[in-house]
Scaffold this motif. Sequence first.
Motif, PDB file in Angstrom:
ATOM      1  N   UNK A 112       1.297  49.822 -12.075  1.00 26.55           N
ATOM      2  CA  UNK A 112       2.563  49.101 -11.937  1.00 26.55           C
ATOM      3  C   UNK A 112       3.351  49.280 -13.231  1.00 26.55           C
ATOM      4  N   UNK A 113       4.640  48.999 -13.188  1.00 28.14           N
ATOM      5  CA  UNK A 113       5.491  49.161 -14.366  1.00 28.14           C
ATOM      6  C   UNK A 113       5.017  48.308 -15.537  1.00 28.14           C
ATOM      7  N   UNK A 114       4.481  47.127 -15.266  1.00 24.50           N
ATOM      8  CA  UNK A 114       4.013  46.255 -16.346  1.00 24.50           C
ATOM      9  C   UNK A 114       2.495  46.148 -16.401  1.00 24.50           C
ATOM     10  N   UNK A 115       1.809  47.112 -15.803  1.00 19.75           N
ATOM     11  CA  UNK A 115       0.352  47.112 -15.798  1.00 19.75           C
ATOM     12  C   UNK A 115      -0.232  47.352 -17.181  1.00 19.75           C
ATOM     13  N   UNK A 116      -1.463  46.915 -17.355  1.00 24.74           N
ATOM     14  CA  UNK A 116      -2.170  47.058 -18.636  1.00 24.74           C
ATOM     15  C   UNK A 116      -3.473  47.835 -18.457  1.00 24.74           C
ATOM     16  N   UNK A 117      -3.788  48.625 -19.479  1.00 28.35           N
ATOM     17  CA  UNK A 117      -5.038  49.369 -19.595  1.00 28.35           C
ATOM     18  C   UNK A 117      -5.696  48.842 -20.858  1.00 28.35           C
ATOM     19  N   UNK A 118      -6.884  48.207 -20.711  1.00 29.38           N
ATOM     20  CA  UNK A 118      -7.484  47.491 -21.837  1.00 29.38           C
ATOM     21  C   UNK A 118      -8.929  47.930 -22.029  1.00 29.38           C
ATOM     22  N   UNK A 119      -9.268  48.210 -23.292  1.00 25.97           N
ATOM     23  CA  UNK A 119     -10.650  48.474 -23.676  1.00 25.97           C
ATOM     24  C   UNK A 119     -10.960  47.503 -24.816  1.00 25.97           C
ATOM     25  N   UNK A 120     -11.530  46.347 -24.493  1.00 23.92           N
ATOM     26  CA  UNK A 120     -11.791  45.355 -25.542  1.00 23.92           C
ATOM     27  C   UNK A 120     -12.999  45.730 -26.400  1.00 23.92           C
ATOM     28  N   UNK A 121     -12.988  45.262 -27.630  1.00 22.26           N
ATOM     29  CA  UNK A 121     -14.149  45.410 -28.499  1.00 22.26           C
ATOM     30  C   UNK A 121     -15.165  44.331 -28.156  1.00 22.26           C
ATOM     31  N   UNK A 122     -14.714  43.086 -28.094  1.00 27.07           N
ATOM     32  CA  UNK A 122     -15.577  41.949 -27.784  1.00 27.07           C
ATOM     33  C   UNK A 122     -15.796  41.893 -26.273  1.00 27.07           C
ATOM     34  N   UNK A 123     -17.035  42.036 -25.810  1.00 23.04           N
ATOM     35  CA  UNK A 123     -17.279  42.076 -24.366  1.00 23.04           C
ATOM     36  C   UNK A 123     -17.023  40.751 -23.649  1.00 23.04           C
ATOM     37  N   UNK A 124     -16.888  39.658 -24.399  1.00 20.13           N
ATOM     38  CA  UNK A 124     -16.732  38.341 -23.777  1.00 20.13           C
ATOM     39  C   UNK A 124     -15.307  37.813 -23.805  1.00 20.13           C
ATOM     40  N   UNK A 125     -14.395  38.550 -24.394  1.00 23.13           N
ATOM     41  CA  UNK A 125     -13.027  38.064 -24.536  1.00 23.13           C
ATOM     42  C   UNK A 125     -12.224  38.307 -23.258  1.00 23.13           C
ATOM     43  N   UNK A 126     -11.316  37.385 -22.963  1.00 24.20           N
ATOM     44  CA  UNK A 126     -10.389  37.545 -21.839  1.00 24.20           C
ATOM     45  C   UNK A 126      -8.934  37.486 -22.292  1.00 24.20           C
ATOM     46  N   UNK A 127      -8.689  36.949 -23.486  1.00 22.21           N
ATOM     47  CA  UNK A 127      -7.334  36.860 -24.032  1.00 22.21           C
ATOM     48  C   UNK A 127      -7.101  38.080 -24.915  1.00 22.21           C
TER      49      UNK A 127
END
Length: 157
Positions: free
Chosen positions: A32-47
């Motif tokens: 989507x136009x405002x979609x996100x692709x995220x690879x977090x360092x902390x496996x437990x984070x959601x923010x």
Amino acid sequence: MSITLDEAIALVTLEADLLDHGQFMEWLGLYTADGRYVVPIDPDVDDFESVLNYAYDDAEMRRKRVERLLGGRSISAAPPARTVRLQARYRMLESDDTHCTFRCAQHLTELRQGRERDYAANVTYRLVRTPDGLKIDLKVIRLLGSTEALTAVSYIL
């Protein structure tokens, strides 16, 4: 009608195939136009906005990432890696007629400079139904070894 697991699997299988075959421009069109692709360092984070991530890409950052991969302007992408990713263990977490959230496991094997590396991850997707079909609104790749030392990744997870 709710988005089905089969529809969701079809989209993420297409995404994996596009990435493994270097069809990055087509991959950009899956979001989507405002979609996100995220690879977090902390496996437990959601923010993801308030912490450091390996990647937190909006449309512009995804486009720049693809330009670097295709343009050879990234040291980590020269020579480019070849990848094969396998996905399994699909689970629908929620679904209605406009969006769904589901999770799967991903095993990615990279071949670069004669060396193979493996990366395992739990991947969560939020998909939305648009007039152009199902699109990715959020992809979160939680690498199994995210808190360990990572080598340069010269492709899109």
